[in-house]
Design a protein around this motif. Structure first.
Motif, PDB file in Angstrom:
ATOM      1  N   ILE A  21       3.228   0.728   2.360  1.00 35.87           N
ATOM      2  CA  ILE A  21       3.456  -0.847   2.401  1.00 35.87           C
ATOM      3  C   ILE A  21       3.787  -1.411   1.281  1.00 35.87           C
ATOM      4  CG2 ILE A  21       3.075  -2.947   3.427  1.00 35.87           C
ATOM      5  CD1 ILE A  21       1.082  -1.588   5.494  1.00 35.87           C
ATOM      6  N   ALA A  22       5.302  -1.719   1.113  1.00 32.56           N
ATOM      7  CA  ALA A  22       5.502  -2.299  -0.173  1.00 32.56           C
ATOM      8  C   ALA A  22       5.320  -4.023  -0.045  1.00 32.56           C
ATOM      9  CB  ALA A  22       6.948  -2.091  -0.638  1.00 32.56           C
ATOM     10  N   PHE A  23       4.792  -4.475  -1.066  1.00 37.12           N
ATOM     11  CA  PHE A  23       4.887  -6.166  -1.074  1.00 37.12           C
ATOM     12  C   PHE A  23       4.351  -6.714  -2.421  1.00 37.12           C
ATOM     13  CE2 PHE A  23       0.437  -4.508  -1.058  1.00 37.12           C
ATOM     14  CZ  PHE A  23      -0.313  -5.444  -1.763  1.00 37.12           C
ATOM     15  N   THR A  24       4.624  -7.974  -2.485  1.00 41.03           N
ATOM     16  CA  THR A  24       4.353  -8.616  -3.735  1.00 41.03           C
ATOM     17  C   THR A  24       3.228  -9.782  -3.607  1.00 41.03           C
ATOM     18  OG1 THR A  24       5.743 -10.549  -3.601  1.00 41.03           O
ATOM     19  CG2 THR A  24       6.860  -8.363  -4.358  1.00 41.03           C
ATOM     20  N   LEU A  25       2.836 -10.071  -4.820  1.00 37.58           N
ATOM     21  CA  LEU A  25       1.794 -11.275  -4.498  1.00 37.58           C
ATOM     22  C   LEU A  25       2.410 -12.637  -3.697  1.00 37.58           C
ATOM     23  CD1 LEU A  25       0.124 -11.292  -8.167  1.00 37.58           C
ATOM     24  CD2 LEU A  25      -1.090 -10.240  -5.889  1.00 37.58           C
ATOM     25  N   ASN A  26       3.575 -12.623  -3.601  1.00 41.13           N
ATOM     26  CA  ASN A  26       4.135 -13.639  -2.783  1.00 41.13           C
ATOM     27  C   ASN A  26       4.191 -13.345  -1.509  1.00 41.13           C
ATOM     28  OD1 ASN A  26       4.412 -15.211  -5.442  1.00 41.13           O
ATOM     29  ND2 ASN A  26       6.613 -14.595  -5.695  1.00 41.13           N
ATOM     30  N   THR A  27       3.954 -12.178  -0.836  1.00 42.15           N
ATOM     31  CA  THR A  27       4.362 -11.780   0.430  1.00 42.15           C
ATOM     32  C   THR A  27       3.235 -12.449   1.256  1.00 42.15           C
ATOM     33  OG1 THR A  27       5.176  -9.735  -0.101  1.00 42.15           O
ATOM     34  CG2 THR A  27       4.144  -9.718   1.898  1.00 42.15           C
ATOM     35  N   GLU A  28       3.682 -12.934   2.482  1.00 40.86           N
ATOM     36  CA  GLU A  28       2.809 -13.789   3.338  1.00 40.86           C
ATOM     37  C   GLU A  28       2.306 -12.730   4.371  1.00 40.86           C
ATOM     38  OE1 GLU A  28       4.581 -17.167   4.799  1.00 40.86           O
ATOM     39  OE2 GLU A  28       4.745 -18.138   2.628  1.00 40.86           O
ATOM     40  N   LEU A  54      -3.394  -7.650   3.053  1.00 41.20           N
ATOM     41  CA  LEU A  54      -2.518  -6.643   2.203  1.00 41.20           C
ATOM     42  C   LEU A  54      -3.264  -6.453   0.875  1.00 41.20           C
ATOM     43  CD1 LEU A  54       1.053  -7.911   2.580  1.00 41.20           C
ATOM     44  CD2 LEU A  54       0.090  -5.675   3.216  1.00 41.20           C
ATOM     45  N   ILE A  55      -3.774  -7.457   0.262  1.00 39.47           N
ATOM     46  CA  ILE A  55      -4.474  -7.108  -0.991  1.00 39.47           C
ATOM     47  C   ILE A  55      -5.905  -6.674  -0.658  1.00 39.47           C
ATOM     48  CG2 ILE A  55      -5.779  -8.682  -2.657  1.00 39.47           C
ATOM     49  CD1 ILE A  55      -2.778  -9.034  -2.881  1.00 39.47           C
ATOM     50  N   ASP A  56      -6.495  -6.590   0.133  1.00 40.17           N
ATOM     51  CA  ASP A  56      -7.920  -6.052   0.419  1.00 40.17           C
ATOM     52  C   ASP A  56      -7.671  -4.623   0.673  1.00 40.17           C
ATOM     53  OD1 ASP A  56      -9.295  -8.465   0.265  1.00 40.17           O
ATOM     54  OD2 ASP A  56      -9.488  -8.730   2.450  1.00 40.17           O
ATOM     55  N   LEU A  57      -6.470  -4.224   1.279  1.00 38.77           N
ATOM     56  CA  LEU A  57      -5.933  -2.859   1.736  1.00 38.77           C
ATOM     57  C   LEU A  57      -5.833  -2.062   0.339  1.00 38.77           C
ATOM     58  CD1 LEU A  57      -5.685  -0.651   3.830  1.00 38.77           C
ATOM     59  CD2 LEU A  57      -3.184  -1.671   3.781  1.00 38.77           C
ATOM     60  N   ALA A  58      -4.852  -2.958  -0.549  1.00 33.98           N
ATOM     61  CA  ALA A  58      -4.452  -2.162  -1.774  1.00 33.98           C
ATOM     62  C   ALA A  58      -5.838  -1.853  -2.698  1.00 33.98           C
ATOM     63  CB  ALA A  58      -3.637  -3.221  -2.487  1.00 33.98           C
ATOM     64  N   LEU A  59      -6.902  -2.755  -2.622  1.00 29.13           N
ATOM     65  CA  LEU A  59      -8.072  -2.478  -3.415  1.00 29.13           C
ATOM     66  C   LEU A  59      -8.865  -1.652  -2.810  1.00 29.13           C
ATOM     67  CD1 LEU A  59      -8.929  -6.330  -3.915  1.00 29.13           C
ATOM     68  CD2 LEU A  59      -8.146  -4.767  -5.630  1.00 29.13           C
ATOM     69  N   CYS A  86       2.650   2.379  12.427  1.00 39.73           N
ATOM     70  CA  CYS A  86       1.917   2.192  13.319  1.00 39.73           C
ATOM     71  C   CYS A  86       1.883   0.897  14.061  1.00 39.73           C
ATOM     72  CB  CYS A  86       0.423   2.588  13.038  1.00 39.73           C
ATOM     73  SG  CYS A  86      -0.548   1.382  11.952  1.00 39.73           S
ATOM     74  N   GLY A  87       2.647   0.010  13.372  1.00 38.66           N
ATOM     75  CA  GLY A  87       2.578  -1.367  14.063  1.00 38.66           C
ATOM     76  C   GLY A  87       1.907  -2.193  13.709  1.00 38.66           C
ATOM     77  N   THR A  88       0.639  -1.996  13.008  1.00 40.39           N
ATOM     78  CA  THR A  88      -0.296  -3.113  12.275  1.00 40.39           C
ATOM     79  C   THR A  88       0.226  -3.923  11.650  1.00 40.39           C
ATOM     80  OG1 THR A  88      -2.016  -1.040  12.582  1.00 40.39           O
ATOM     81  CG2 THR A  88      -2.577  -3.101  11.283  1.00 40.39           C
ATOM     82  N   ASP A  89      -0.047  -5.093  11.732  1.00 37.85           N
ATOM     83  CA  ASP A  89       0.238  -6.331  11.067  1.00 37.85           C
ATOM     84  C   ASP A  89      -0.917  -6.908  10.109  1.00 37.85           C
ATOM     85  OD1 ASP A  89       2.595  -6.593  12.635  1.00 37.85           O
ATOM     86  OD2 ASP A  89       1.430  -7.881  14.129  1.00 37.85           O
ATOM     87  N   TYR A  90      -0.182  -7.343   8.735  1.00 37.85           N
ATOM     88  CA  TYR A  90      -1.061  -7.573   7.553  1.00 37.85           C
ATOM     89  C   TYR A  90      -0.690  -8.671   7.144  1.00 37.85           C
ATOM     90  CZ  TYR A  90      -2.745  -2.570   7.619  1.00 37.85           C
ATOM     91  OH  TYR A  90      -3.088  -1.295   7.847  1.00 37.85           O
ATOM     92  N   GLY A  91      -1.580  -9.575   7.163  1.00 33.22           N
ATOM     93  CA  GLY A  91      -1.498 -11.075   6.291  1.00 33.22           C
ATOM     94  C   GLY A  91      -1.478 -10.843   4.713  1.00 33.22           C
ATOM     95  N   HIS A  92      -1.235 -11.839   4.040  1.00 34.28           N
ATOM     96  CA  HIS A  92      -1.430 -11.717   2.565  1.00 34.28           C
ATOM     97  C   HIS A  92      -2.791 -11.063   2.295  1.00 34.28           C
ATOM     98  CE1 HIS A  92      -0.651 -12.860  -1.599  1.00 34.28           C
ATOM     99  NE2 HIS A  92      -1.894 -13.454  -1.602  1.00 34.28           N
ATOM    100  N   THR A  93      -3.839 -11.895   2.483  1.00 36.95           N
ATOM    101  CA  THR A  93      -5.250 -11.150   2.102  1.00 36.95           C
ATOM    102  C   THR A  93      -5.429  -9.936   2.775  1.00 36.95           C
ATOM    103  OG1 THR A  93      -6.136 -13.543   2.402  1.00 36.95           O
ATOM    104  CG2 THR A  93      -7.643 -11.842   2.373  1.00 36.95           C
TER     105      THR A  93
END
Length: 217
Positions: free
Chosen positions: A182-189, A205-210, A196-203
């Motif tokens: 999943i590609a995103f930036t720090l501005n992604t909401e 996404l950050i938690d997943l990357a960490l 798989c259709g899972t939805d990720y909010g901003h936080t």
């Protein structure tokens, strides 16, 4: 009490004749405008680049280059090293790939057909044409149209930033539990995993990357 459903993009209430849609008509028009700005040949109007943002990126590969108008021939001296960001974003696997992933997602859902092309510009133009043609269906059928709208807006913003010499948001990525990148930036909401259709909010996404980084350490 207002029971009207809300547009998933702008969060404003939908009109009664929009209740069969996930996003309102103005948001759909903005998505169309963002897509249209990316594709086709470079077109200027009143000193502003209005179409062909992707086509303009190769003109930005040399440090100091600017697309402030029609390009003129420059020095005959040896070229200086290319700026890496535009090169990466205009090459195979960059911005084009992000749009093609949405085409593939819509094809899997039954309302788009992928076109085969080789050159990045042709691939970009084909992807944009396919997404625009099927957008009216997607705004009614795709529950993550807000993720699509945000990603297209980010792609347009990245191109515009590179063309004027600004620094675009730093690209980041995370791997979903299903294995999809999943590609995103720090501005992604918001992002929708196309695997798989899972939805990720901003936080999230950050938690997943960490978590990905910790698992790889």
């Amino acid at each position: 009490m207002n029971d009207a459903p809300a547009c998933t993009v702008c969060r404003n209430d939908l009109f009664a004749d929009e209740w069969d849609r996930y996003c309102c008509r103005p948001c759909q028009q903005r998505i169309t405008a963002d897509l249209a700005a990316l594709a086709g040949p470079v077109t200027w109007h009143d000193g502003r680049l209005i179409t062909g943002l992707f086509a303009a990126l190769p003109d930005e590969l040399e440090p100091g280059a600017r697309s402030n108008g029609p390009r003129v021939s420059g020095s005959k001296s040896a070229p200086i090293p290319a700026r890496l960001a535009p090169l990466s974003d205009s090459a195979n696997g960059g911005l084009v790939n992000s749009l093609e992933e949405w085409v593939a997602d819509w094809e899997h859902r039954g309302y788009a057909t992928r076109c085969r092309a080789v050159r990045p510009q042709y691939r970009l133009d084909q992807a944009v044409a396919t997404l625009r043609f099927n957008l009216d269906t997607a705004v009614r059928c795709h529950e993550a149209i807000n993720s699509f709208a945000e990603e297209v807006r980010e792609i347009r913003g990245t191109c515009e930033a590179l063309i004027i010499g600004a620094r675009p948001p730093r690209p980041l990525s995370a791997t979903c539990h299903c294995g999809t990148r999943i590609a995103f930036t720090l501005n992604t909401e918001f992002r929708h995993c196309k695997g798989c259709g899972t939805d990720y909010g901003h936080t999230a996404l950050i938690d997943l990357a960490l978590a990905n980084q910790e698992a790889a350490a």
